[in-house]
Design an enzyme around this catalytic site. Sequence first.
Site, PDB file in Angstrom:
ATOM      1  N   LYS A  22      19.173 -23.403 -22.705  1.00 40.80           N
ATOM      2  CA  LYS A  22      18.995 -24.796 -23.120  1.00 40.80           C
ATOM      3  C   LYS A  22      17.544 -25.059 -23.506  1.00 40.80           C
ATOM      4  O   LYS A  22      17.253 -25.642 -24.564  1.00 40.80           O
ATOM      5  CB  LYS A  22      19.428 -25.729 -22.000  1.00 40.80           C
ATOM      6  CG  LYS A  22      19.418 -27.204 -22.383  1.00 40.80           C
ATOM      7  CD  LYS A  22      19.964 -28.062 -21.237  1.00 40.80           C
ATOM      8  CE  LYS A  22      21.415 -27.768 -20.976  1.00 40.80           C
ATOM      9  NZ  LYS A  22      21.989 -28.553 -19.874  1.00 40.80           N
ATOM     10  N   ARG A  93      17.609 -31.564 -16.200  1.00 37.50           N
ATOM     11  CA  ARG A  93      18.839 -30.805 -16.473  1.00 37.50           C
ATOM     12  C   ARG A  93      18.588 -29.319 -16.270  1.00 37.50           C
ATOM     13  O   ARG A  93      17.502 -28.810 -16.532  1.00 37.50           O
ATOM     14  CB  ARG A  93      19.311 -31.057 -17.911  1.00 37.50           C
ATOM     15  CG  ARG A  93      19.436 -32.518 -18.252  1.00 37.50           C
ATOM     16  CD  ARG A  93      19.744 -32.749 -19.712  1.00 37.50           C
ATOM     17  NE  ARG A  93      21.136 -32.497 -20.029  1.00 37.50           N
ATOM     18  CZ  ARG A  93      21.607 -32.455 -21.262  1.00 37.50           C
ATOM     19  NH1 ARG A  93      20.800 -32.601 -22.300  1.00 37.50           N
ATOM     20  NH2 ARG A  93      22.895 -32.247 -21.472  1.00 37.50           N
ATOM     21  N   GLY A 102      28.629 -27.209 -17.064  1.00 36.42           N
ATOM     22  CA  GLY A 102      29.113 -28.005 -15.950  1.00 36.42           C
ATOM     23  C   GLY A 102      28.932 -27.391 -14.577  1.00 36.42           C
ATOM     24  O   GLY A 102      29.282 -28.005 -13.575  1.00 36.42           O
ATOM     25  N   MET A 104      26.071 -26.413 -13.030  1.00 35.62           N
ATOM     26  CA  MET A 104      24.878 -26.811 -12.281  1.00 35.62           C
ATOM     27  C   MET A 104      24.586 -28.283 -12.537  1.00 35.62           C
ATOM     28  O   MET A 104      25.292 -28.950 -13.277  1.00 35.62           O
ATOM     29  CB  MET A 104      23.706 -25.912 -12.662  1.00 35.62           C
ATOM     30  CG  MET A 104      23.889 -24.499 -12.156  1.00 35.62           C
ATOM     31  SD  MET A 104      22.541 -23.414 -12.621  1.00 35.62           S
ATOM     32  CE  MET A 104      22.693 -23.379 -14.400  1.00 35.62           C
ATOM     33  N   ARG A 331      23.598 -25.045 -28.981  1.00 34.89           N
ATOM     34  CA  ARG A 331      23.819 -23.691 -28.460  1.00 34.89           C
ATOM     35  C   ARG A 331      24.938 -23.060 -29.278  1.00 34.89           C
ATOM     36  O   ARG A 331      25.736 -23.762 -29.910  1.00 34.89           O
ATOM     37  CB  ARG A 331      24.221 -23.717 -26.983  1.00 34.89           C
ATOM     38  CG  ARG A 331      25.484 -24.505 -26.686  1.00 34.89           C
ATOM     39  CD  ARG A 331      25.697 -24.679 -25.200  1.00 34.89           C
ATOM     40  NE  ARG A 331      26.808 -25.578 -24.906  1.00 34.89           N
ATOM     41  CZ  ARG A 331      27.022 -26.149 -23.736  1.00 34.89           C
ATOM     42  NH1 ARG A 331      26.204 -25.911 -22.741  1.00 34.89           N
ATOM     43  NH2 ARG A 331      28.049 -26.956 -23.543  1.00 34.89           N
ATOM     44  N   HIS A 447      35.072 -31.098 -19.689  1.00 33.17           N
ATOM     45  CA  HIS A 447      34.840 -29.913 -18.864  1.00 33.17           C
ATOM     46  C   HIS A 447      36.039 -28.980 -18.903  1.00 33.17           C
ATOM     47  O   HIS A 447      35.903 -27.755 -19.061  1.00 33.17           O
ATOM     48  CB  HIS A 447      34.558 -30.350 -17.422  1.00 33.17           C
ATOM     49  CG  HIS A 447      34.471 -29.224 -16.447  1.00 33.17           C
ATOM     50  ND1 HIS A 447      35.569 -28.743 -15.760  1.00 33.17           N
ATOM     51  CD2 HIS A 447      33.428 -28.443 -16.074  1.00 33.17           C
ATOM     52  CE1 HIS A 447      35.197 -27.744 -14.991  1.00 33.17           C
ATOM     53  NE2 HIS A 447      33.905 -27.537 -15.158  1.00 33.17           N
ATOM     54  N   SER A 740      38.529  14.841 -21.252  1.00 35.89           N
ATOM     55  CA  SER A 740      38.795  13.405 -21.236  1.00 35.89           C
ATOM     56  C   SER A 740      38.456  12.895 -19.841  1.00 35.89           C
ATOM     57  O   SER A 740      39.047  13.340 -18.854  1.00 35.89           O
ATOM     58  CB  SER A 740      40.260  13.110 -21.559  1.00 35.89           C
ATOM     59  OG  SER A 740      40.498  11.720 -21.574  1.00 35.89           O
ATOM     60  N   CYS A 808      39.841   8.125 -20.890  1.00 40.01           N
ATOM     61  CA  CYS A 808      41.199   7.580 -20.918  1.00 40.01           C
ATOM     62  C   CYS A 808      41.515   6.738 -19.698  1.00 40.01           C
ATOM     63  O   CYS A 808      42.656   6.340 -19.501  1.00 40.01           O
ATOM     64  CB  CYS A 808      42.227   8.688 -21.073  1.00 40.01           C
ATOM     65  SG  CYS A 808      42.214   9.900 -19.727  1.00 40.01           S
ATOM     66  N   TYR A 828      35.556   9.537 -28.437  1.00 43.09           N
ATOM     67  CA  TYR A 828      36.593   8.521 -28.530  1.00 43.09           C
ATOM     68  C   TYR A 828      36.776   7.828 -27.190  1.00 43.09           C
ATOM     69  O   TYR A 828      36.354   8.324 -26.142  1.00 43.09           O
ATOM     70  CB  TYR A 828      37.930   9.117 -29.000  1.00 43.09           C
ATOM     71  CG  TYR A 828      38.615  10.039 -28.011  1.00 43.09           C
ATOM     72  CD1 TYR A 828      39.463   9.528 -27.026  1.00 43.09           C
ATOM     73  CD2 TYR A 828      38.436  11.420 -28.067  1.00 43.09           C
ATOM     74  CE1 TYR A 828      40.098  10.365 -26.118  1.00 43.09           C
ATOM     75  CE2 TYR A 828      39.074  12.265 -27.164  1.00 43.09           C
ATOM     76  CZ  TYR A 828      39.899  11.720 -26.188  1.00 43.09           C
ATOM     77  OH  TYR A 828      40.525  12.546 -25.290  1.00 43.09           O
TER      78      TYR A 828
END
Length: 866
Positions: A22, A93, A102, A104, A331, A447, A740, A808, A828
């Site tokens: 913020k 704030r 919401g 804090m 934001r 909220h 794997s 995997c 992979y």
Amino acid sequence: MHRWLVDFKDGSRDMRVLLGGKGANIAEMTRVLGPDRVPAGFTITTEACVAYMRDGRLPDGLMDEVREAIGRLEAQAGKRFGDPEDPLLVSVRSGARDSMPGMMDTVLNLGLNDETVQGLIAKTGNERFAWDSYRRFVQMFGNVVRGVPGERFEEEIARVKRERGVTLDTELDVDALKELTRAFQGFYDFPSDPQTQLEQAIRAVFDSWMGDRAVAYRRINHIPDDWGTAVNVQQMVFGNKGDTSGSGVVFTRDEVTGAPEPSGDFLPNAQGEDVVSGVRTPRDISELKDWLPDVYDELMQILRTLEAHYKDMQDCEFTVEEGRLYMLQTRNAKRPAQAAIRFAVDAVEEGLLTKAEAIATIDADQLDALLHPTFDPTADYAVLARGVPASPGAAKGAIVFTAADAVARAQDGEDVVLVRPFTEADDVAGFHAAKGVLTSEGGKASHAALVARGMGVPAVTGAGDVEIDLEAGTARIGEVVLHEGDRIAIDGTTGTITTDDVPLVEPKVGERFETVLSWCDELRRLDVRANADSPADARRAREFGANGIGLCRTEHMFLGDRQQVMADVILADDAEERHERLGRLLPLQQEDFAGLFEAMEGRPVTIRLLDPPLHEFLPHPSDLPAGSHERARVEALQEVNPMLGTRGVRLGILHPEIYEMQVRAICRAAKAVSPAPHLEIMVPLVDYERELEHVEQMIERVAREEGLERGSDYSIGTMIELPRACLVADRISRHADFFSFGTNDLTQTALGISRDDIEGSILGRYIEQRIVDRSPFETIDVPGVGELMQIGTERGRRGNPDLILGICGEHGGDPDSIRFCHRTGLDYVSCSPFRVPIARVAAAQAALEDDAEAPAEPAAAGAGAA
């Protein structure tokens, strides 16, 4: 001298770690829009919060810096803090590094007391506004700083409204507001000194970082406790000054669909908390054009400016004070998956972002919401009510009216829908437990809507026809009265509410999502495969873009009707009898494998030979006649610790005829299918190189008998799932074409923790006591298990430079784990079919992050010469 705060004009968005999200964004917005559009102020840094948590007191020198900063603010505003004639008022704030909406605390209108409220009246000529602001401050300060329950204030407000016969807070006159203010001051020891108010409010915001709701939110969203929060102190501007004032929240694009039209809510004659709390149902942002057309036009231009500057969809808070527009916050907007996908595609088409930049705006983990069920469009059901479609997806379950009940019933395996008039920050645990959320009040910026979208939970808000009585435990919709435990279904995409048992259908990947996935495939370097044990799973994996099967668990093929056949094999008295019984399984296995191969159309298919302990296929000894031969055989096969006993490769060595049957079935299926698969035969649970060498020789022999040659027709590998295998990977890889990593068992054996036991009895306490931040079965434990994987990768390729490496375990679909696999150099990842699209995006993002962190290539000799 260490500095504990930064003025807005001196900060930037690059200072997010220090100023919080913020504070950094307010500073950046000040630079972009100019100081006349953004109320001035300063940010107390996250470092101050960390020091406060460590020492249990405000850092030395902090309040001296605060007083100096207030002095600079006074000089700029032409008002004095605590001045009884023309008071400067501020908001206090929170502002964490990652948005925690919401969770804090916030205090508005700070600086008011019995003297300064008179100065505010004299300066503005608006007595009602001044007392409304004073009432709000005393109420918020009492709740946030002194811990007075919010219900106590609301009950008093409700009493005063009843006595005066009014419905809305805005209908309360000056005398009513004075009465409320005095009543609220009687709830606690109200400090009249503004400096004391400010110091206590700063402490309260720091304390709220470790409040139960903030901690619960961080646990769910994997935000570290040691980051701390910043505190933003900003000059107040007032949306509650009358008919040309108001407050709102607006998104640069539709926050539910991503459509390129601004979306949001506002309330005339209100402060920002009125909009986001959900206590009053707001008006749609489009109505602002009729109310204050000049303000609307200014706001639309600012939204275009901010989105172009941040190169992302923005979520902004604004206040209009007597016709003048102020921007309080911006934001990057939290949005559901389909909105993120649409924004990415539209932004590229508009020239706002490159493909790589667009992919970076997507939260890969959220894409799971695109693959969740929706109401069957062909279903016939009665719509009881409609609300605001706040977070997409469909959900059905038993009604619960509290977050605690949602958690308790969900833990018992029940699907629940959390039903509330409006939600508060303390309800966050209920969001995580519930399948869906329904509120009777609030809009898209409430909220409930914001948290649900962030969590990917379907939600319908602002359903005004639903009358909820929490004390009675009922929800009334017209003549229908619903009680706790009654079934309800909601559609967060359309806002529909019904009590019918609507069938839910699986979604399909849309055209825009396919576009994004094609971009990801261009950029990623990790291949993405699927864990699939049936042709249906394989076909679904292909639909979602899997390049092959990275794990087929053959033990799943022995369940159901075949379990008795497998039991007969295990209980055979000798090898000859076992061979005969295995002969009945061979054609069934061959048919299973052929279905997989056909579905994958020539792509790689990794078949893991039988892995679990044999007794899992047998009846329990107590279910068999006492003294029987069969019971004696079953009892003889029981093991004290079967997961570390006769399973995996050990089974193949002790009972080679089982693995021989499987290899023969695999080879015959591969020959029968066209195009033939790229066949990979995987041996599980290898500890010693000689184990793999022993089974390797058997596989090669059987394959030759079936007319297949290693290399051209198939390859042999092993699942690396034991710590010793990682440490001696150079020896094992001399007999393997691929590894794997089976990270489920590797995590269990490396940590000495049972996955089945830790989740229920240990993990919650460990997270609560900050021993771990996340489950090691959810994301790879990089310092421990990850280090073993890196050792296994390096040593495996030392023994065989051509070794192919994959993963995997369940981690193969986790974006953070995929990022680690990319950095480690795997070829992979393999995951469940529904996680394949997520893995494709996460793999591309990992490649982009890697490229961004790579050092620039050195300039060639003579480069840049004229």
